[in-house]
Design an enzyme around this catalytic site. Structure first.
Site, PDB file in Angstrom:
ATOM      1  N   ASN A 249      35.924  39.178  49.328  1.00  0.00           N
ATOM      2  CA  ASN A 249      34.725  40.212  48.745  1.00  0.00           C
ATOM      3  C   ASN A 249      33.437  40.350  48.564  1.00  0.00           C
ATOM      4  OD1 ASN A 249      34.927  38.280  46.981  1.00  0.00           O
ATOM      5  ND2 ASN A 249      34.380  39.311  45.177  1.00  0.00           N
TER       6      ASN A 249
ATOM      7  N   GLY B  16      38.707  32.681  44.436  1.00  0.00           N
ATOM      8  CA  GLY B  16      39.067  33.246  44.644  1.00  0.00           C
ATOM      9  C   GLY B  16      40.468  33.119  43.682  1.00  0.00           C
ATOM     10  N   SER B  17      41.526  33.366  44.346  1.00  0.00           N
ATOM     11  CA  SER B  17      42.036  33.699  42.448  1.00  0.00           C
ATOM     12  C   SER B  17      43.422  32.326  41.670  1.00  0.00           C
ATOM     13  CB  SER B  17      43.922  34.577  43.014  1.00  0.00           C
ATOM     14  OG  SER B  17      44.107  33.302  43.881  1.00  0.00           O
TER      15      SER B  17
ATOM     16  N   GLU C 127      35.589  29.252  41.446  1.00  0.00           N
ATOM     17  CA  GLU C 127      35.257  29.859  41.122  1.00  0.00           C
ATOM     18  C   GLU C 127      36.595  30.763  40.647  1.00  0.00           C
ATOM     19  OE1 GLU C 127      32.828  29.995  39.053  1.00  0.00           O
ATOM     20  OE2 GLU C 127      31.777  28.365  39.755  1.00  0.00           O
TER      21      GLU C 127
ATOM     22  N   CYS D 289      34.365  39.616  40.852  1.00  0.00           N
ATOM     23  CA  CYS D 289      34.838  38.949  39.939  1.00  0.00           C
ATOM     24  C   CYS D 289      34.370  39.209  38.913  1.00  0.00           C
ATOM     25  CB  CYS D 289      35.162  36.991  40.345  1.00  0.00           C
ATOM     26  SG  CYS D 289      33.305  36.517  40.436  1.00  0.00           S
TER      27      CYS D 289
ATOM     28  N   GLU E 141      44.542  41.317  37.089  1.00  0.00           N
ATOM     29  CA  GLU E 141      43.073  41.540  37.954  1.00  0.00           C
ATOM     30  C   GLU E 141      43.088  42.754  38.069  1.00  0.00           C
ATOM     31  OE1 GLU E 141      38.962  39.543  38.861  1.00  0.00           O
ATOM     32  OE2 GLU E 141      40.858  38.118  38.899  1.00  0.00           O
TER      33      GLU E 141
END
Length: 559
Positions: free
Chosen positions: A151, A224-225, A246, A281, A373
């Site tokens: 992203n 990331g996730s 993160e 995020c 999310e």
């Protein structure tokens, strides 16, 4: 590098924007062969062990080279961002390039101070060994691994890379295989501008990521996730490697009863849609608004959306695109839900163009869009009775299971209300009466808590993560004389006399803080007051900068 002459055009009512497809095609930089990853890691490990990256001149040269590459390839970066995420030049310049340049500049300005030994107090009983001093040194960890998401594929590669280089590490960078154009460009730029014996790129997806995690690293930064973050942490645990994770989470915005509604709508809309169409995020994932303000807030939010993007957002140069057709379809499917009520948008979905219209929906806790999310341009609105109800909702649904948000946004003008929410809702970061801007403050750490991550970076915090803070006690007293207090007190035989002396000294040092407090806040002000009373003309002399007379008065008083 092959040149690609194709162009993409987007027309809207103000202008026609033309962006070249990046000259660095994904086909120019294929996946890294799995068999070559081991030798690549070994090569960088040898460089790390050579201590080349420890040298300050090397660190500065790499940071300056990174800054230069951003200046030289500004147009290429703009083109790559348009190709991958449909973002315009303003986004690439301000959100990515400018933020990275600020990070580089800040590191270069402070690198000498960060790498200098930090003197700290040496209290009792260690100071019995006088002369002695204590310090903390920033020691490079060695070889670091940085996983980059799709992203913000440039900023989330280079901002942690700045911290890793500033700290004196060698680095393996693993870009996302999804943001193909920017990842290819990143591979090209790192190969061209940075020291490839110390900094290298591993390209690819599923085969490459598990393979690179088999090797020992001294630090891992992953963005990331939460699901993949757990896999990274599990792999890192095999080597006890420290991780900076993160991750994600549903970041709420709370609009309280005393909020400035036009301001709240403006800033939530900016954070949700202008910032990468919700593919951020820390984007406001949903809004909890007090019931009495819901109608007014929704009306203002609709007005702002039209003001930002016009009545046909698809033609606006400020409306980006989803990263892929599959992501567009996944987010669009959240609108196929009987529990939601569409308040604005949601009518136009173009899978082939990766476009989903900015959308506002009224949702319930059971709606599809509230189960994960969103990471797209849908903004659910949920009404609550009051602020305490919002806090109870967040704690019951998320905080109680450790699913703390990466960011929390509070819209209130009451200090009491702000502090109530801050004290009750855990979050990675908080912005009050704003969104996302907390990330642009280089003096604030960026990181998660609970399932939204661990560790932090940006500015000095990134340098600190990629460094081992080495404590050093330097005893310059080499005496072995039994009459030396440091020898007599610390070495056997331990007698009652020694025990009493040690206890007495502990008691004395325990009173030092009180003595300092009395001296600073009671004795010193009394002395100043007495001096000014006896010498009423002293302040006038100081105001007139007549320092000689001031010294004469002071000398006469002391004499």
């Amino acid at each position: 590098v092959k040149a690609n002459k194709q162009t993409n055009k987007r027309t809207h009512k103000h202008c026609t924007m033309t962006n070249k497809v990046p000259p660095y095609s994904p086909t120019d930089y294929g996946d890294t062969p799995v068999a070559s990853i081991g030798p690549l890691v070994e090569r960088l490990r040898k460089t790390a062990e050579s201590r080349i990256a420890h040298d300050l001149s090397w660190r500065k040269s790499q940071l300056n080279a990174m800054s230069n590459m951003l200046k030289v390839h500004r147009e290429d970066i703009r083109s790559a961002y348009f190709a991958d995420l449909g973002q315009n030049e303003f986004f690439a310049d301000t959100v990515e390039i400018a933020e990275i340049q600020s990070e580089i500049k800040f590191a270069l300005q402070n690198l000498s101070a960060w790498t200098s030994p930090e003197r700290v107090p040496t209290p009792f009983p260690t100071n019995l060994l006088f002369p002695v001093h204590s310090e903390i040194r920033a020691q490079p960890r060695g070889l670091a691994l940085i996983f980059v998401p799709w992203n913000y594929p440039l900023g989330l590669a280079l901002r942690p890379l700045v911290g890793a280089i500033a700290a004196g590490n060698c680095v393996v960078v693993k870009p996302s295989e999804i943001s193909k154009n920017i990842s290819a460009l990143l591979c090209y730029l790192i190969g061209k501008y940075l020291d490839n014996d110390a900094i290298a790129v591993v390209m690819g997806g599923t085969p490459q990521s598990p393979e690179v995690l088999k090797f020992r690293f001294d630090a891992i930064c992953f963005t990331g996730s939460t699901r993949v973050g757990k896999l990274v942490a599990r792999a890192a645990s095999e080597h006890l490697t420290p991780c900076l994770l993160e991750l994600g989470g549903k970041s709420p915005a709370i609009v309280c009863s005393d909020a400035d509604v036009p301001s709240a709508a403006l800033r939530i809309a900016w954070g949700k849609w202008t910032m990468n169409m919700g593919q951020t995020c820390v984007t406001p994932d949903y809004v909890l608004v007090v019931e009495e303000l819901k109608e007014k807030f929704v009306k203002e939010l609709k007005r702002v959306l039209i003001e930002y993007y016009g009545t046909n957002p698809k033609d606006s140069k400020d409306v980006g695109r989803m990263i892929s057709k599959s992501r567009t379809e996944h987010v669009a499917n959240m609108l196929d839900d009987a529990t939601i009520h569409r308040l604005h948008g949601g009518k136009t979905v173009c899978l082939d163009e990766r476009y989903l219209e900015p959308t506002i929906v009224e949702a319930t806790p059971d709606s599809k869009c509230m189960q994960e999310e969103i990471f797209g341009p849908i903004l659910p609105i949920l009404s609550v009775q009051d602020v305490r109800s919002a806090i109870e909702y967040l704690n019951a649904r998320y905080s109680s299971v450790g699913a703390h948000p990466l960011s929390l946004y509070i819209f209130s003008q009451s200090k009491q209300t702000q502090n109530l929410i801050l004290s009750r809702v855990p979050a990675g970061s908080v912005a009050i009466n704003g969104t996302i801007f907390q990330l642009s403050n280089i003096h604030l750490p960026f990181g998660g808590v609970g399932e939204s991550g661990m560790g932090s970076y940006h500015g000095k915090f990134g340098f600190d993560f990629f460094s081992h803070r080495l404590p050093v006690l330097n005893i310059r007293n080499v005496s072995s004389n039994r009459l030396d207090p440091g020898v007599w007190m610390t070495c056997p035989p331990y007698t009652r006399r020694k025990g009493d002396a040690m206890a007495a000294m502990h008691a004395m040092y325990a009173q030092l803080d009180w003595i300092r407090f009395v001296g600073k806040w009671i004795v010193a002000p009394i002395l100043v007051a007495v001096f000014l009373f006896r010498n009423p003309g002293f302040l006038e002399e100081v105001k007139d900068f007549n320092i000689n007379k001031g010294i004469t008065i002071l000398g006469g008083w002391m004499g």
